[in-house]
Design a protein around this motif. Structure first.
Motif, PDB file in Angstrom:
ATOM      1  N   VAL A 117      -5.194  10.790  -5.261  1.00  0.00           N
ATOM      2  CA  VAL A 117      -4.490   9.695  -5.930  1.00  0.00           C
ATOM      3  C   VAL A 117      -5.455   8.919  -6.806  1.00  0.00           C
ATOM      4  CG1 VAL A 117      -2.683   9.429  -4.211  1.00  0.00           C
ATOM      5  CG2 VAL A 117      -4.829   8.193  -3.933  1.00  0.00           C
ATOM      6  N   VAL A 118      -4.908   8.317  -7.851  1.00  0.00           N
ATOM      7  CA  VAL A 118      -5.713   7.523  -8.773  1.00  0.00           C
ATOM      8  C   VAL A 118      -5.230   6.081  -8.652  1.00  0.00           C
ATOM      9  CG1 VAL A 118      -6.301   7.138 -11.188  1.00  0.00           C
ATOM     10  CG2 VAL A 118      -5.905   9.473 -10.343  1.00  0.00           C
ATOM     11  N   ASP A 119      -6.143   5.134  -8.494  1.00  0.00           N
ATOM     12  CA  ASP A 119      -5.740   3.731  -8.404  1.00  0.00           C
ATOM     13  C   ASP A 119      -5.561   3.149  -9.795  1.00  0.00           C
ATOM     14  OD1 ASP A 119      -5.439   3.055  -5.691  1.00  0.00           O
ATOM     15  OD2 ASP A 119      -7.601   3.379  -5.431  1.00  0.00           O
ATOM     16  N   GLU A 149       0.814  -1.210   0.000  1.00  0.00           N
ATOM     17  CA  GLU A 149       0.000   0.000   0.000  1.00  0.00           C
ATOM     18  C   GLU A 149       0.847   1.259   0.000  1.00  0.00           C
ATOM     19  OE1 GLU A 149      -3.629  -1.530   2.723  1.00  0.00           O
ATOM     20  OE2 GLU A 149      -2.672   0.345   3.317  1.00  0.00           O
ATOM     21  N   ARG A 150       1.938   1.192   0.789  1.00  0.00           N
ATOM     22  CA  ARG A 150       2.742   2.387   1.009  1.00  0.00           C
ATOM     23  C   ARG A 150       3.829   2.588  -0.036  1.00  0.00           C
ATOM     24  NH1 ARG A 150       2.470   5.075   5.725  1.00  0.00           N
ATOM     25  NH2 ARG A 150       0.750   4.414   7.033  1.00  0.00           N
ATOM     26  N   MET A 151       4.219   1.501  -0.705  1.00  0.00           N
ATOM     27  CA  MET A 151       5.364   1.579  -1.607  1.00  0.00           C
ATOM     28  C   MET A 151       5.181   2.589  -2.741  1.00  0.00           C
ATOM     29  SD  MET A 151       7.944  -1.308  -2.590  1.00  0.00           S
ATOM     30  CE  MET A 151       7.023  -2.417  -3.565  1.00  0.00           C
ATOM     31  N   PRO A 152       4.028   2.624  -3.415  1.00  0.00           N
ATOM     32  CA  PRO A 152       3.906   3.571  -4.540  1.00  0.00           C
ATOM     33  C   PRO A 152       4.218   5.003  -4.119  1.00  0.00           C
ATOM     34  CG  PRO A 152       2.047   2.077  -4.537  1.00  0.00           C
ATOM     35  CD  PRO A 152       2.813   1.805  -3.273  1.00  0.00           C
ATOM     36  N   ALA A 153       3.748   5.415  -2.950  1.00  0.00           N
ATOM     37  CA  ALA A 153       3.987   6.792  -2.517  1.00  0.00           C
ATOM     38  C   ALA A 153       5.481   7.062  -2.403  1.00  0.00           C
ATOM     39  CB  ALA A 153       3.300   7.031  -1.177  1.00  0.00           C
ATOM     40  N   THR A 154       6.208   6.150  -1.745  1.00  0.00           N
ATOM     41  CA  THR A 154       7.649   6.345  -1.576  1.00  0.00           C
ATOM     42  C   THR A 154       8.372   6.306  -2.918  1.00  0.00           C
ATOM     43  OG1 THR A 154       7.628   5.433   0.635  1.00  0.00           O
ATOM     44  CG2 THR A 154       9.721   5.388  -0.532  1.00  0.00           C
ATOM     45  N   LEU A 155       8.028   5.309  -3.740  1.00  0.00           N
ATOM     46  CA  LEU A 155       8.758   5.179  -5.002  1.00  0.00           C
ATOM     47  C   LEU A 155       8.506   6.372  -5.922  1.00  0.00           C
ATOM     48  CD1 LEU A 155       8.779   1.389  -5.869  1.00  0.00           C
ATOM     49  CD2 LEU A 155      10.473   2.782  -4.692  1.00  0.00           C
ATOM     50  N   GLU A 156       7.301   6.891  -5.921  1.00  0.00           N
ATOM     51  CA  GLU A 156       7.042   8.081  -6.749  1.00  0.00           C
ATOM     52  C   GLU A 156       7.830   9.279  -6.239  1.00  0.00           C
ATOM     53  OE1 GLU A 156       2.831   8.774  -7.167  1.00  0.00           O
ATOM     54  OE2 GLU A 156       2.611   7.108  -8.571  1.00  0.00           O
ATOM     55  N   THR A 195      -1.364   6.125  -7.828  1.00  0.00           N
ATOM     56  CA  THR A 195      -0.430   7.166  -8.258  1.00  0.00           C
ATOM     57  C   THR A 195      -0.972   8.566  -7.999  1.00  0.00           C
ATOM     58  OG1 THR A 195       0.777   8.089 -10.113  1.00  0.00           O
ATOM     59  CG2 THR A 195      -1.323   7.053 -10.644  1.00  0.00           C
ATOM     60  N   GLY A 196      -0.081   9.449  -7.599  1.00  0.00           N
ATOM     61  CA  GLY A 196      -0.451  10.844  -7.412  1.00  0.00           C
ATOM     62  C   GLY A 196       0.005  11.680  -8.588  1.00  0.00           C
ATOM     63  N   LEU A 197       0.611  11.024  -9.594  1.00  0.00           N
ATOM     64  CA  LEU A 197       1.212  11.767 -10.697  1.00  0.00           C
ATOM     65  C   LEU A 197       0.226  12.046 -11.826  1.00  0.00           C
ATOM     66  CD1 LEU A 197       4.729  10.067 -10.865  1.00  0.00           C
ATOM     67  CD2 LEU A 197       4.017  12.101  -9.609  1.00  0.00           C
ATOM     68  N   LEU A 198      -1.037  11.665 -11.625  1.00  0.00           N
ATOM     69  CA  LEU A 198      -2.019  11.902 -12.680  1.00  0.00           C
ATOM     70  C   LEU A 198      -2.985  13.025 -12.342  1.00  0.00           C
ATOM     71  CD1 LEU A 198      -2.801   8.238 -13.779  1.00  0.00           C
ATOM     72  CD2 LEU A 198      -1.445   9.936 -14.983  1.00  0.00           C
ATOM     73  N   THR A 199      -2.847  13.579 -11.145  1.00  0.00           N
ATOM     74  CA  THR A 199      -3.750  14.668 -10.782  1.00  0.00           C
ATOM     75  C   THR A 199      -2.951  15.926 -10.484  1.00  0.00           C
ATOM     76  OG1 THR A 199      -3.640  14.106  -8.442  1.00  0.00           O
ATOM     77  CG2 THR A 199      -5.407  13.087  -9.709  1.00  0.00           C
ATOM     78  N   VAL A 200      -3.600  17.076 -10.686  1.00  0.00           N
ATOM     79  CA  VAL A 200      -2.925  18.351 -10.428  1.00  0.00           C
ATOM     80  C   VAL A 200      -2.553  18.463  -8.950  1.00  0.00           C
ATOM     81  CG1 VAL A 200      -3.171  20.859 -10.492  1.00  0.00           C
ATOM     82  CG2 VAL A 200      -4.139  19.452 -12.321  1.00  0.00           C
ATOM     83  N   SER A 201      -3.499  18.082  -8.076  1.00  0.00           N
ATOM     84  CA  SER A 201      -3.201  18.219  -6.652  1.00  0.00           C
ATOM     85  C   SER A 201      -2.075  17.272  -6.250  1.00  0.00           C
ATOM     86  CB  SER A 201      -4.452  17.953  -5.826  1.00  0.00           C
ATOM     87  OG  SER A 201      -4.790  16.579  -5.879  1.00  0.00           O
ATOM     88  N   GLY A 202      -2.007  16.114  -6.926  1.00  0.00           N
ATOM     89  CA  GLY A 202      -0.923  15.177  -6.655  1.00  0.00           C
ATOM     90  C   GLY A 202       0.423  15.780  -7.008  1.00  0.00           C
TER      91      GLY A 202
END
Lengths: 326, 325
Positions: free
Chosen positions: B169-171, B92-99, B178-185
């Motif tokens: 975030v978008v699943d 669950e937590r890995m995507p946030a750290t890796l991004e 991922t948070g890289l697909l939204t402006v707020s992200g």
């Protein structure tokens, strides 16, 4: 017309403790097909002269006086962009250490074609053909296969051949070879000297052979210039300078070379050492070490004076009265 | 070449085994796992039963073997604190750290290489001196102070960027959020990634600069000049490429440390990544999470090192020759 004609150049290094004059009022010229040996101790200014010709003096060093003419064109103070087009194209340079002159990360073929394509408009295939021809010319066996080899796959002598091929890339009219054989063993030295000699004879290239090895000079040069403490001490035909040196420094230099068959207990040497640039004596720089120094030697620098009819000149007051070089 | 890779893989396996051993011993030395798991009312008899059932009475080597087999299957046990499988928590937590690490690495490498080239090639330019002076600040200020400063300026005073969290975030398929697909992200990732990247940027910058100064003095650069090559070819083709071997080494290790150092940045920005998970695990002595994190970070380092070793071959023909023999 001489290929390269240097007249009265001075090279200075401004430092915090004052200006150091590394080369002073030096003149020499080289004809097509001629090899001029330039000898001198370390720090005498022989390499600096070579670097000044190609505009590669390390800052803050710069030419402060005199002119350098390449085929009659004044190149003394050309802007870097113009000078770059001359380097590698009109003037080829060979450095002392073939082991470090080549970029270890590129094949020799790539380094050759890069140089060719920088200076000449041709296709990559043509450049490759030219590179292989060059490798063949400098005596690399199986040049087609060696084209894709990296520098570390060559021996020292072979690498120096590659370096020479790189210097010859664009048919230069002048080659400046700065101690080209110093890092090589004696048998390889002889091969490289032969190669340089042949190139200069066959292609009519003027060669400036900078070295401190009189043996190399005797073997290869047509004329020789002796530099002492940034000034020309003597210049002339190689046989006359070696057999009948006129300047006391040259004489001392020749005497200190041992000869086979000579039965010596001690090697003759010149007492003292070449002065540092910031402690050069008044007058002739050699006067403190010279047995025949006169009072004028301690006051005034001697001009180049013709010592005979065979084009030998020495900067020594002992020949006062002869023709002076202006 | 294949031999070399196999050999390096074997070495990596040994490193991982040692790390696994250390994290295995965490279980035995950081408190008694049984008393961590059970409540206060549990009887001694029940505890002994549980100990027997979990295999904690077996010889150490058998337990270690079981630990390895479980870990290889991605089973790191149950978190004491959250009572959920550790691998789930980490996934669950890995995507946030890796991004976060990915964006930081791009900033660090991009700015580091560009700044290193500029300061190395134009040594006396006023901007070089400016970069070098400010890069000293980047090296000497601790990460959390920079983070707090950035929050103060851009979130509190200017109110341009959020001070915490990941934004929307978008699943994606496969459980990656991922948070890289939204402006707020994107807005949310700017401050933490700059904070995390700053130290590595200055390090890469300074290494490239000093390597470049070294290479510019070599004979082959002098000879390249004497051949009349264009300064662009000399600077980027010959000089930069020759600085790459040490730069790749350091950059590789630095990307590893980005993952490790993200703990501090994640704490400052309340970034919901593995680092924050780890900090909470330490506070609660949540050993399964700690040991899984340890193994994972070690795995990242080992993989990056392997990639770095392979990149050497791409760059340096001398190494290729060495391995052939």
């Amino acid at each position: 017309m001489a290929v390269i004609d240097i007249s009265n150049i001075s090279i200075e290094f401004p430092t915090r403790r004052g200006v150091l004059t590394a080369v002073e009022n030096l003149s020499l010229s080289i004809e097509a097909g001629e090899i001029l040996g330039v000898v001198g101790e370390s720090g005498a200014g022989k390499s600096l002269t070579g670097n000044a010709i190609v505009g590669l003096l390390e800052p803050p060093g710069h030419v402060t006086a005199g002119t350098i003419l390449l085929n009659g064109r004044d190149i003394t103070h050309l802007p870097e962009s113009e000078m770059r087009k001359i380097r590698g194209a009109k003037i080829g340079v060979i450095f002392q250490d073939p082991l470090t002159s080549l970029d270890p990360l590129y094949t020799i073929g790539r380094q050759l074609t890069q140089t060719i394509l920088t200076h000449k408009k041709m296709s990559h295939a043509e450049a490759k053909a030219r590179a292989i021809e060059l490798l063949n010319e400098v005596g690399i066996p199986a040049p087609e296969q060696r084209f894709d080899a990296f520098p570390h796959e060559f021996s020292g002598g072979m690498r120096q051949r590659v370096v020479i091929a790189l210097a010859l890339c664009c048919d230069p009219c002048l080659i400046i070879a700065d101690e080209p054989t110093t890092a090589l063993d004696v048998s390889v030295q002889a091969q490289i000297i032969d190669l340089l000699k042949n190139l200069s004879r066959e292609k009519g290239v003027a060669t400036m052979l900078v070295t401190h090895d009189m043996g190399v000079i005797a073997e290869a040069a047509d004329r020789v210039a002796v530099i002492y403490s940034g000034r020309l001490a003597e210049i002339g035909d190689v046989r006359s300078v070696i057999d009948a040196p006129k300047h006391p420094y040259t004489r001392g230099l020749m005497d200190s070379i041992p000869q086979i068959g000579q039965n010596l207990k001690t090697l003759p040497n010149i007492i003292g050492a070449m002065p540092r640039l910031d402690a050069r004596p008044e007058g002739c720089a050699f006067n403190p070490r010279c047995a025949k120094s006169k009072s004028i030697c301690r006051q005034q620098t001697a001009p180049l004076i013709e010592t005979g009819s065979d084009g030998q000149w020495a900067a020594c007051w002992a020949y006062e009265g002869g023709n002076k070089y202006v | 070449m294949a031999n070399f890779i196999l050999y390096r893989l074997f070495q990596s396996a040994i490193v991982m085994l040692i790390v696994a051993l250390i994290s295995f011993f965490l279980f035995n030395f950081v408190g008694d796992p049984i008393s961590n798991m059970v409540g206060q009312e549990t009887t001694v008899k029940d505890m002994d039963e549980l100990r027997q059932r979990l295999g904690l009475n077996d010889p150490v080597i058998v337990q270690f073997g079981r630990f390895i087999v479980d870990a290889l299957q991605g089973d790191f046990g149950i978190s004491y604190r959250l009572q959920r499988p550790v691998e789930e928590l980490i996934a669950e937590r890995m995507p946030a750290t890796l991004e976060l690490v990915f964006v930081s690495a791009i900033i660090a490498i991009g700015l580091g290489v560009a700044g290193g080239l500029f300061t190395g090639l134009k040594r006396s330019h006023w901007f070089s001196k400016f970069i070098l002076t400010t890069s000293l600040v980047g090296i000497s200020l601790p990460t959390f102070i920079i983070g707090i400063l950035l929050i103060y300026i851009f979130a509190v005073k200017l109110n341009w960027l959020p001070s915490f969290g990941r934004g929307e975030v978008v699943d994606l398929k496969g459980g990656w959020s991922t948070g890289l697909l939204t402006v707020s992200g994107w807005k949310a990732i700017i401050l933490p990634s700059i904070t995390l990247a700053l130290y590595q940027t200055t390090l890469i910058l300074r290494i490239i600069r000093s390597e470049l100064l070294e290479v510019m003095r070599t004979d082959f650069i002098k000879f390249a000049r004497a051949r009349g090559l264009k300064s662009r070819d000399i600077n980027y083709g010959h000089a930069l490429k020759n600085t790459l071997v040490p730069v790749i080494t350091v950059t590789g290790l630095q990307i590893g440390s980005l993952i490790a150092f993200s703990i501090v940045t994640e704490t400052v920005f309340q970034w919901p990544g593995m680092g924050a998970l780890f900090i909470q695990a330490v506070q609660f002595a949540d050993v399964p999470v700690m040991s899984a994190y340890l193994i994972l970070v070690a795995l990242f380092f080992v993989v990056i090192n392997l990639i770095v070793d392979l990149l050497y071959f791409v760059v340096d023909p001398r190494l290729r020759a060495e391995i052939k023999n």
